[in-house]
Design a protein around this motif. Sequence first.
Motif, PDB file in Angstrom:
ATOM      1  N   LEU A  50       0.849  -1.195   0.000  1.00 31.73           N
ATOM      2  CA  LEU A  50       0.000   0.000   0.000  1.00 31.73           C
ATOM      3  C   LEU A  50       0.878   1.235   0.000  1.00 31.73           C
ATOM      4  CD1 LEU A  50      -2.862   1.321   0.341  1.00 31.73           C
ATOM      5  CD2 LEU A  50      -2.472   1.230   2.809  1.00 31.73           C
ATOM      6  N   PRO A  82      -2.017  -0.611  -4.518  1.00 28.37           N
ATOM      7  CA  PRO A  82      -3.120   0.205  -4.005  1.00 28.37           C
ATOM      8  C   PRO A  82      -2.600   1.526  -3.429  1.00 28.37           C
ATOM      9  CG  PRO A  82      -3.277  -2.051  -3.185  1.00 28.37           C
ATOM     10  CD  PRO A  82      -1.935  -1.922  -3.837  1.00 28.37           C
ATOM     11  N   GLU A 133     -10.836  -3.343   0.365  1.00 32.62           N
ATOM     12  CA  GLU A 133     -12.048  -2.523   0.378  1.00 32.62           C
ATOM     13  C   GLU A 133     -11.743  -1.128  -0.152  1.00 32.62           C
ATOM     14  OE1 GLU A 133     -15.313  -0.873   3.658  1.00 32.62           O
ATOM     15  OE2 GLU A 133     -13.958  -2.516   4.185  1.00 32.62           O
ATOM     16  N   THR A 134     -12.686  -0.553  -0.869  1.00 32.37           N
ATOM     17  CA  THR A 134     -12.571   0.834  -1.305  1.00 32.37           C
ATOM     18  C   THR A 134     -13.315   1.711  -0.318  1.00 32.37           C
ATOM     19  OG1 THR A 134     -12.441   0.219  -3.647  1.00 32.37           O
ATOM     20  CG2 THR A 134     -13.078   2.482  -3.146  1.00 32.37           C
ATOM     21  N   LEU A 135     -12.620   2.680   0.257  1.00 31.23           N
ATOM     22  CA  LEU A 135     -13.257   3.599   1.204  1.00 31.23           C
ATOM     23  C   LEU A 135     -13.961   4.691   0.420  1.00 31.23           C
ATOM     24  CD1 LEU A 135     -10.419   4.041   3.867  1.00 31.23           C
ATOM     25  CD2 LEU A 135     -12.192   2.291   3.751  1.00 31.23           C
ATOM     26  N   ARG A 163      -8.691  -1.627   6.155  1.00 34.31           N
ATOM     27  CA  ARG A 163      -9.772  -1.881   5.196  1.00 34.31           C
ATOM     28  C   ARG A 163      -9.272  -1.827   3.761  1.00 34.31           C
ATOM     29  NH1 ARG A 163     -14.274   2.288   6.912  1.00 34.31           N
ATOM     30  NH2 ARG A 163     -15.357   1.406   5.087  1.00 34.31           N
ATOM     31  N   VAL A 164      -8.386  -0.857   3.465  1.00 28.41           N
ATOM     32  CA  VAL A 164      -7.833  -0.764   2.106  1.00 28.41           C
ATOM     33  C   VAL A 164      -6.935  -1.976   1.819  1.00 28.41           C
ATOM     34  CG1 VAL A 164      -6.392   0.592   0.550  1.00 28.41           C
ATOM     35  CG2 VAL A 164      -7.998   1.749   2.069  1.00 28.41           C
ATOM     36  N   ALA A 184      -3.864   4.983  -1.168  1.00 32.81           N
ATOM     37  CA  ALA A 184      -4.845   5.744  -0.395  1.00 32.81           C
ATOM     38  C   ALA A 184      -4.283   7.142  -0.186  1.00 32.81           C
ATOM     39  CB  ALA A 184      -5.147   5.079   0.947  1.00 32.81           C
ATOM     40  N   LEU A 223      -7.925   4.344  -3.679  1.00 33.62           N
ATOM     41  CA  LEU A 223      -8.868   3.402  -3.063  1.00 33.62           C
ATOM     42  C   LEU A 223      -9.427   3.938  -1.754  1.00 33.62           C
ATOM     43  CD1 LEU A 223      -7.156  -0.059  -3.698  1.00 33.62           C
ATOM     44  CD2 LEU A 223      -8.894   1.122  -5.043  1.00 33.62           C
ATOM     45  N   GLY A 224      -8.942   5.083  -1.327  1.00 30.34           N
ATOM     46  CA  GLY A 224      -9.453   5.662  -0.089  1.00 30.34           C
ATOM     47  C   GLY A 224      -8.927   7.066   0.088  1.00 30.34           C
TER      48      GLY A 224
END
Length: 205
Positions: free
Chosen positions: A60, A87, A132-134, A127-128, A89, A109-110
Amino acid sequence: MTTLCTALPEQLRLLLVDDHRIFLDGLSLALAPLCPDLHIHTAQNADEAEACLRQHDFDLILLDLRLPDVPGLELLQRWQRQGRMTPVAILSASDSNLDAQAAMAAGALGFIPKSADGDDLRQAVTRVLLGETLQAPVSGDKPPLTPRQQEILLLLADGLPNKAICRRLGVSEDTVKTHLKALFQELDVHNRTACVSAARQRGWL
């Protein structure tokens, strides 16, 4: 929170990109409990971030929107064009709905505000990491703007003239003028100052 963390792997590698060293140090400490074997790399600008990406694969990237050499949104779009699958964020001092919407439109993604406390930060990152996408926060008066118009409005609020916006976004001045005309019509204003003011009143900035 504990239930979420147990689903993470024991080893993770994160890249934190922000131009404030003190914030990076604090962020590293806040994220330390995520997993037993956490490797955190930091970069203070786009060049350092890209050097890290050439050396390692990351689970991330936490990316600030305001970097000294390249805007975070522009850097994210560059990575998207390159097909980079890591990913990303956005971690920003801005609580603007428009910033969040533009970041998500660019492929983040967030969107995590820097005002989040340690528990909220770890939960959002977890969560990311779990795929999961925030969802970006949505105000009651959602801006009916395209992602490009959102980008131009942000740069307008930063005080950039048309030529600087052209260079920043890689578009012609006519394109910028067309988008500005659409923004003026949407907000029922006739100049740049009034445009930014009206956008702020609606909670778009």
